[in-house]
Write a protein that holds these residues in place. Sequence first.
Motif, PDB file in Angstrom:
ATOM      1  N   LEU A   8       0.810  -1.220   0.000  1.00  0.00           N
ATOM      2  CA  LEU A   8       0.000   0.000   0.000  1.00  0.00           C
ATOM      3  C   LEU A   8       0.839   1.264   0.000  1.00  0.00           C
ATOM      4  O   LEU A   8       0.435   2.293  -0.542  1.00  0.00           O
ATOM      5  CB  LEU A   8      -0.914   0.006   1.231  1.00  0.00           C
ATOM      6  N   ASP A   9       2.001   1.183   0.608  1.00  0.00           N
ATOM      7  CA  ASP A   9       2.828   2.375   0.844  1.00  0.00           C
ATOM      8  C   ASP A   9       4.290   2.056   0.560  1.00  0.00           C
ATOM      9  O   ASP A   9       5.136   2.090   1.455  1.00  0.00           O
ATOM     10  CB  ASP A   9       2.638   2.821   2.304  1.00  0.00           C
ATOM     11  N   PRO A  10       4.620   1.728  -0.697  1.00  0.00           N
ATOM     12  CA  PRO A  10       5.978   1.264  -1.015  1.00  0.00           C
ATOM     13  C   PRO A  10       7.073   2.290  -0.730  1.00  0.00           C
ATOM     14  O   PRO A  10       8.220   1.920  -0.493  1.00  0.00           O
ATOM     15  CB  PRO A  10       5.895   0.944  -2.512  1.00  0.00           C
ATOM     16  N   HIS A  11       6.734   3.565  -0.734  1.00  0.00           N
ATOM     17  CA  HIS A  11       7.737   4.612  -0.492  1.00  0.00           C
ATOM     18  C   HIS A  11       7.716   5.142   0.940  1.00  0.00           C
ATOM     19  O   HIS A  11       8.452   6.078   1.268  1.00  0.00           O
ATOM     20  CB  HIS A  11       7.526   5.768  -1.475  1.00  0.00           C
ATOM     21  N   GLY A  12       6.881   4.581   1.779  1.00  0.00           N
ATOM     22  CA  GLY A  12       6.845   4.991   3.184  1.00  0.00           C
ATOM     23  C   GLY A  12       6.324   6.395   3.404  1.00  0.00           C
ATOM     24  O   GLY A  12       6.734   7.068   4.350  1.00  0.00           O
ATOM     25  N   ASN A  13       5.386   6.842   2.572  1.00  0.00           N
ATOM     26  CA  ASN A  13       4.875   8.206   2.693  1.00  0.00           C
ATOM     27  C   ASN A  13       3.690   8.328   3.652  1.00  0.00           C
ATOM     28  O   ASN A  13       3.388   9.424   4.128  1.00  0.00           O
ATOM     29  CB  ASN A  13       4.429   8.710   1.312  1.00  0.00           C
ATOM     30  N   TYR A  14       3.011   7.211   3.929  1.00  0.00           N
ATOM     31  CA  TYR A  14       1.749   7.285   4.652  1.00  0.00           C
ATOM     32  C   TYR A  14       1.820   6.807   6.103  1.00  0.00           C
ATOM     33  O   TYR A  14       1.272   7.454   6.996  1.00  0.00           O
ATOM     34  CB  TYR A  14       0.674   6.471   3.921  1.00  0.00           C
ATOM     35  N   PHE A  15       2.471   5.682   6.333  1.00  0.00           N
ATOM     36  CA  PHE A  15       2.390   5.056   7.651  1.00  0.00           C
ATOM     37  C   PHE A  15       3.676   5.113   8.469  1.00  0.00           C
ATOM     38  O   PHE A  15       3.633   5.095   9.695  1.00  0.00           O
ATOM     39  CB  PHE A  15       1.961   3.584   7.507  1.00  0.00           C
ATOM     40  N   VAL A  16       4.822   5.155   7.785  1.00  0.00           N
ATOM     41  CA  VAL A  16       6.131   5.143   8.451  1.00  0.00           C
ATOM     42  C   VAL A  16       6.147   3.967   9.447  1.00  0.00           C
ATOM     43  O   VAL A  16       6.010   2.829   9.043  1.00  0.00           O
ATOM     44  CB  VAL A  16       6.415   6.501   9.142  1.00  0.00           C
ATOM     45  N   SER A  17       6.286   4.241  10.729  1.00  0.00           N
ATOM     46  CA  SER A  17       6.309   3.163  11.725  1.00  0.00           C
ATOM     47  C   SER A  17       4.973   3.024  12.453  1.00  0.00           C
ATOM     48  O   SER A  17       4.880   2.272  13.427  1.00  0.00           O
ATOM     49  CB  SER A  17       7.418   3.428  12.751  1.00  0.00           C
ATOM     50  N   ARG A  18       3.960   3.702  11.985  1.00  0.00           N
ATOM     51  CA  ARG A  18       2.662   3.693  12.678  1.00  0.00           C
ATOM     52  C   ARG A  18       1.849   2.460  12.262  1.00  0.00           C
ATOM     53  O   ARG A  18       0.810   2.547  11.605  1.00  0.00           O
ATOM     54  CB  ARG A  18       1.906   4.981  12.386  1.00  0.00           C
ATOM     55  N   ILE A  19       2.356   1.307  12.659  1.00  0.00           N
ATOM     56  CA  ILE A  19       1.723   0.022  12.348  1.00  0.00           C
ATOM     57  C   ILE A  19       1.545  -0.746  13.646  1.00  0.00           C
ATOM     58  O   ILE A  19       2.515  -1.034  14.352  1.00  0.00           O
ATOM     59  CB  ILE A  19       2.569  -0.789  11.352  1.00  0.00           C
ATOM     60  N   ILE A  20       0.297  -1.075  13.971  1.00  0.00           N
ATOM     61  CA  ILE A  20      -0.030  -1.775  15.216  1.00  0.00           C
ATOM     62  C   ILE A  20      -0.656  -3.117  14.856  1.00  0.00           C
ATOM     63  O   ILE A  20      -1.590  -3.178  14.049  1.00  0.00           O
ATOM     64  CB  ILE A  20      -0.999  -0.952  16.088  1.00  0.00           C
ATOM     65  N   SER A  21      -0.144  -4.191  15.449  1.00  0.00           N
ATOM     66  CA  SER A  21      -0.627  -5.535  15.154  1.00  0.00           C
ATOM     67  C   SER A  21      -0.941  -6.264  16.450  1.00  0.00           C
ATOM     68  O   SER A  21      -0.714  -5.753  17.551  1.00  0.00           O
ATOM     69  CB  SER A  21       0.412  -6.319  14.356  1.00  0.00           C
ATOM     70  N   LYS A  22      -1.440  -7.483  16.316  1.00  0.00           N
ATOM     71  CA  LYS A  22      -1.748  -8.288  17.507  1.00  0.00           C
ATOM     72  C   LYS A  22      -0.481  -8.596  18.303  1.00  0.00           C
ATOM     73  O   LYS A  22      -0.549  -8.840  19.506  1.00  0.00           O
ATOM     74  CB  LYS A  22      -2.446  -9.580  17.116  1.00  0.00           C
ATOM     75  N   ASP A  23       0.673  -8.576  17.634  1.00  0.00           N
ATOM     76  CA  ASP A  23       1.934  -8.851  18.333  1.00  0.00           C
ATOM     77  C   ASP A  23       2.318  -7.722  19.282  1.00  0.00           C
ATOM     78  O   ASP A  23       3.130  -7.926  20.193  1.00  0.00           O
ATOM     79  CB  ASP A  23       3.067  -9.068  17.310  1.00  0.00           C
TER      80      ASP A  23
END
Length: 344
Positions: free
Chosen positions: A149-164
């Motif tokens: 979705l964001d191959p160039h890292g423009n949208y989410f950067v490190s803002r990814i939250i998972s069950k882990d």
Amino acid sequence: MKRKNNEEAMKRKTDDEGIVACLSHEFRDQPNIKRRKLEEQSTDLDLLRFHRTHYLLCNEKLILVLDLDQTLIDARDVGNLTSEEEYLLDPTNLAISQVKADLFMFAPQMLIKLRPFVRMFLKAANHMFEMYIYTKASRLHALRIARLLDPHGNYFVSRIISKDDRPGCDKKSLYEVLGHENVILILDDNTKVHDDTYKSLAEKKIDESESDGALKRILEVLQNIHRLFFHPEIGVDVAYRDVRLILKLIRQKVLAGCALYFGEVMNLGPPEESHIWGMAEELGAMCCVELGPAVTHVVTVDLETEEARWAEQTEKFLVHPTWLQAAYFTFQRNPEDNFPIENF
């Protein structure tokens, strides 16, 4: 075309004036939405939320938390594909020529399809929101999808939250989101909108519309919320404003003027105690306990009931509960003819 655009602009201005007046009044009277002062922050995380919220508001941005599966993408285990969907595995099949650019195979046996319009959705939303991915899937799965979705890292950067990130927790929480709740919007799927007896779009060998699909409509709602939140005529500092109230007011207009009578809805018992009754009221509809001239819609799952026959005899709208659920999640009154009971 120019006249139509002018009429739409005038209508939107009129609608905005009413909502802005209501928001100005409500925001002033909200006891729980107070301007957060720096000295009131009790932990380092509170300080981070305070500073990040302040930064975002100064840049006219809000926060958007996005689910992945069934929201931005569709993910299916290859072993769960129906016989009518197996053509998707054949790279030479002309039936998938138009969607193959958004179709990916993840090892060992996971088929990933990006939702139509998703790239345009993210590009437009990025100007209004700081975006997070929040999924109950594994972190590895989330990172793989983020790269698509964001191959160039423009949208989410490190803002990814998972069950882990929240082991042992079955429910999602906003704890890891760096912002106050009054600036956070959540876009998540809801399986109640779907019916297992319906054929999937893949089985029908068609795809969701880019120009008039769910993500396009949701983007329009988000743009409306953003515009209203930062509306210059709301005489209240942005720190006092709350996206949840704006969302509530927008949703209340969807079925305004509709009067609904509920039959036996999905075996949930008394209609007034059901979740769907509450949804109808949130959409601005009036819920009726008796059939009568004021009723505009009969909501039921059974054509062989007294209320269904009454609706047909009196030429009232007769719809399946999914019509109401679709209105709730798309923020629009969809054509009743698209939700005939016999199709479910």
